[in-house]
Write a protein that holds these residues in place. Sequence first.
Motif, PDB file in Angstrom:
ATOM      1  N   ALA A  35     -26.655 -29.786 -13.310  1.00  0.00           N
ATOM      2  CA  ALA A  35     -27.314 -30.368 -13.986  1.00  0.00           C
ATOM      3  C   ALA A  35     -27.546 -31.663 -13.797  1.00  0.00           C
ATOM      4  N   ALA A  36     -26.424 -31.700 -12.383  1.00  0.00           N
ATOM      5  CA  ALA A  36     -25.872 -33.206 -11.422  1.00  0.00           C
ATOM      6  C   ALA A  36     -27.616 -32.500 -11.098  1.00  0.00           C
ATOM      7  N   TYR A  90     -20.392 -32.415  -3.612  1.00  0.00           N
ATOM      8  CA  TYR A  90     -21.250 -34.382  -4.127  1.00  0.00           C
ATOM      9  C   TYR A  90     -21.020 -34.128  -5.331  1.00  0.00           C
ATOM     10  N   THR A  91     -20.730 -35.123  -6.255  1.00  0.00           N
ATOM     11  CA  THR A  91     -22.036 -34.839  -8.037  1.00  0.00           C
ATOM     12  C   THR A  91     -22.129 -36.147  -7.780  1.00  0.00           C
ATOM     13  N   ILE A  92     -23.081 -36.587  -8.666  1.00  0.00           N
ATOM     14  CA  ILE A  92     -23.569 -38.117  -8.757  1.00  0.00           C
ATOM     15  C   ILE A  92     -22.633 -38.952  -9.811  1.00  0.00           C
ATOM     16  N   GLU A  93     -22.341 -39.983  -9.150  1.00  0.00           N
ATOM     17  CA  GLU A  93     -21.011 -40.764  -9.736  1.00  0.00           C
ATOM     18  C   GLU A  93     -21.676 -41.696 -11.071  1.00  0.00           C
ATOM     19  N   SER A  94     -23.435 -41.907 -10.271  1.00  0.00           N
ATOM     20  CA  SER A  94     -23.678 -43.089 -10.768  1.00  0.00           C
ATOM     21  C   SER A  94     -25.372 -43.129 -10.444  1.00  0.00           C
ATOM     22  N   ARG A  95     -26.300 -43.395 -11.689  1.00  0.00           N
ATOM     23  CA  ARG A  95     -28.114 -43.232 -10.967  1.00  0.00           C
ATOM     24  C   ARG A  95     -28.445 -44.833 -11.452  1.00  0.00           C
ATOM     25  N   LYS A  96     -29.598 -45.461 -11.122  1.00  0.00           N
ATOM     26  CA  LYS A  96     -30.036 -46.466 -11.701  1.00  0.00           C
ATOM     27  C   LYS A  96     -31.607 -47.163 -10.839  1.00  0.00           C
ATOM     28  N   ILE A 156     -28.896 -44.423  -6.343  1.00  0.00           N
ATOM     29  CA  ILE A 156     -28.399 -42.465  -6.423  1.00  0.00           C
ATOM     30  C   ILE A 156     -26.370 -43.044  -5.847  1.00  0.00           C
ATOM     31  N   ARG A 157     -25.300 -43.091  -6.953  1.00  0.00           N
ATOM     32  CA  ARG A 157     -24.660 -42.973  -6.019  1.00  0.00           C
ATOM     33  C   ARG A 157     -23.441 -41.165  -5.493  1.00  0.00           C
ATOM     34  N   TYR A 158     -23.417 -41.127  -4.892  1.00  0.00           N
ATOM     35  CA  TYR A 158     -22.460 -39.626  -5.395  1.00  0.00           C
ATOM     36  C   TYR A 158     -20.989 -39.790  -4.174  1.00  0.00           C
ATOM     37  N   GLU A 159     -20.319 -38.932  -5.309  1.00  0.00           N
ATOM     38  CA  GLU A 159     -18.913 -38.803  -4.581  1.00  0.00           C
ATOM     39  C   GLU A 159     -18.035 -37.653  -4.373  1.00  0.00           C
ATOM     40  N   GLU A 190     -26.248 -45.568   2.178  1.00  0.00           N
ATOM     41  CA  GLU A 190     -24.469 -46.838   2.534  1.00  0.00           C
ATOM     42  C   GLU A 190     -23.862 -45.790   2.534  1.00  0.00           C
ATOM     43  N   ASN A 191     -22.639 -45.740   3.817  1.00  0.00           N
ATOM     44  CA  ASN A 191     -22.109 -44.332   3.404  1.00  0.00           C
ATOM     45  C   ASN A 191     -20.701 -44.712   4.919  1.00  0.00           C
ATOM     46  N   TYR A 192     -20.229 -45.982   3.994  1.00  0.00           N
ATOM     47  CA  TYR A 192     -18.843 -46.194   4.339  1.00  0.00           C
ATOM     48  C   TYR A 192     -17.090 -45.727   4.071  1.00  0.00           C
ATOM     49  N   PHE A 193     -17.846 -44.895   3.570  1.00  0.00           N
ATOM     50  CA  PHE A 193     -15.996 -43.647   2.696  1.00  0.00           C
ATOM     51  C   PHE A 193     -16.505 -42.381   2.980  1.00  0.00           C
ATOM     52  N   LYS A 194     -14.953 -41.656   3.135  1.00  0.00           N
ATOM     53  CA  LYS A 194     -15.223 -40.560   3.100  1.00  0.00           C
ATOM     54  C   LYS A 194     -15.194 -39.766   2.561  1.00  0.00           C
ATOM     55  N   SER A 195     -15.530 -40.345   0.915  1.00  0.00           N
ATOM     56  CA  SER A 195     -14.719 -39.869  -0.260  1.00  0.00           C
ATOM     57  C   SER A 195     -16.628 -40.235  -0.984  1.00  0.00           C
ATOM     58  N   ASN A 196     -17.382 -40.818  -0.645  1.00  0.00           N
ATOM     59  CA  ASN A 196     -18.712 -41.799  -1.634  1.00  0.00           C
ATOM     60  C   ASN A 196     -19.988 -42.358  -0.184  1.00  0.00           C
ATOM     61  N   TYR A 197     -20.883 -42.020  -1.066  1.00  0.00           N
ATOM     62  CA  TYR A 197     -22.004 -42.684  -0.443  1.00  0.00           C
ATOM     63  C   TYR A 197     -23.032 -43.052  -2.024  1.00  0.00           C
ATOM     64  N   ARG A 198     -24.029 -43.943  -0.777  1.00  0.00           N
ATOM     65  CA  ARG A 198     -24.875 -43.909  -1.870  1.00  0.00           C
ATOM     66  C   ARG A 198     -26.517 -44.585  -0.868  1.00  0.00           C
ATOM     67  N   LEU A 199     -27.279 -43.482  -1.553  1.00  0.00           N
ATOM     68  CA  LEU A 199     -28.719 -43.378  -1.230  1.00  0.00           C
ATOM     69  C   LEU A 199     -30.146 -44.790  -2.559  1.00  0.00           C
ATOM     70  N   THR A 200     -29.904 -45.828  -1.757  1.00  0.00           N
ATOM     71  CA  THR A 200     -31.419 -46.265  -2.056  1.00  0.00           C
ATOM     72  C   THR A 200     -32.682 -46.063  -1.691  1.00  0.00           C
ATOM     73  N   TYR A 201     -33.498 -45.377  -2.756  1.00  0.00           N
ATOM     74  CA  TYR A 201     -35.030 -44.647  -2.914  1.00  0.00           C
ATOM     75  C   TYR A 201     -35.933 -46.338  -3.207  1.00  0.00           C
ATOM     76  N   ILE A 202     -36.649 -47.060  -2.299  1.00  0.00           N
ATOM     77  CA  ILE A 202     -38.022 -47.771  -2.559  1.00  0.00           C
ATOM     78  C   ILE A 202     -38.984 -46.963  -2.257  1.00  0.00           C
ATOM     79  N   GLU A 203     -40.231 -46.923  -3.282  1.00  0.00           N
ATOM     80  CA  GLU A 203     -41.478 -45.568  -2.841  1.00  0.00           C
ATOM     81  C   GLU A 203     -42.443 -47.317  -3.432  1.00  0.00           C
ATOM     82  N   GLU A 204     -43.519 -47.358  -2.184  1.00  0.00           N
ATOM     83  CA  GLU A 204     -44.060 -48.928  -2.408  1.00  0.00           C
ATOM     84  C   GLU A 204     -44.942 -48.720  -3.665  1.00  0.00           C
TER      85      GLU A 204
END
Length: 293
Positions: free
Chosen positions: A30-31, A45-51, A94-97, A149-163
Amino acid sequence: MTQLLHKANRLLGNALLAWMVVTPCGVAAAAAAQDHPLLSGMPGYTIESRKHIDFGTLPDAGLMYCAPSKKCDATNPGFSAEGKLIAEGEVTVIRYETQGAGGTLPVARSYEAAIRSIGGRKVTWSEGHEGTQIFLIEKDARRTWVVLENYFKSNYRLTYIEEKPMQQVVTANQMANAIRQQGYATLYIVFPNNSAAIQPDAKPAINEIVALLATDKSLRLSVEGHTDNVGSASANKKLSQDRAASVVKALIEAKVDSSRLQAKGWGGEAPIADNRNEEGRAKNRRVELVKLK
């Protein structure tokens, strides 16, 4: 899009897929079904939040510099002259952890390789594996920016901007009502970044202004451009003046008498919303039709 994903799978190979899977279809978890269609999350990794928002830009306001010369306005689309990512379009964050070992290096290397395999390129100035990396994918005349955005070993965040441009067409009747009630009407005519060039998408709005002026032969308008507060005040004022002048020129080319029009640029001097967030900045980037006495 499916073809892109199949290509990514072929080129990454089994070694890379041990760290990252770019899946074309048929994901059972599902994730994973909430992943962006372009790239999946790292295994473990699993999806922690999605906007998701239909139209916007990078949610955070930090400066992002691109490589290698920092001349982002000339070499990489979507960046201001100062090097800030100002690309606009459909935004997915999307933030993964992970509860496991994780690690910034495998995340950075896996996404960099996956994006390269589908025709993308890295456009950030920083060359390290930790921190923020920006990638640009140009396919079928459409651009997608991917911000990792990849600052920590336990999580990272991907932002997609589709023109894509923000779509909004105000009818002649709506403009007439607004001008009658408050003395002006607000339009959102989309221009390219740091440009005053009228785009084909603006034609419906131009046509409605022409219809408004054709209906009321006595109406004279000041076409007034406004920007957000990104960039220098002087550059924004000139840009807003040029954009207002472009609208006036388009109206004159549509056979509107030039004596009924004038152009004025305000830059960021008259915001109508909070410039501290993208929703507010998008509202501030506007054209107003002000009734002249």
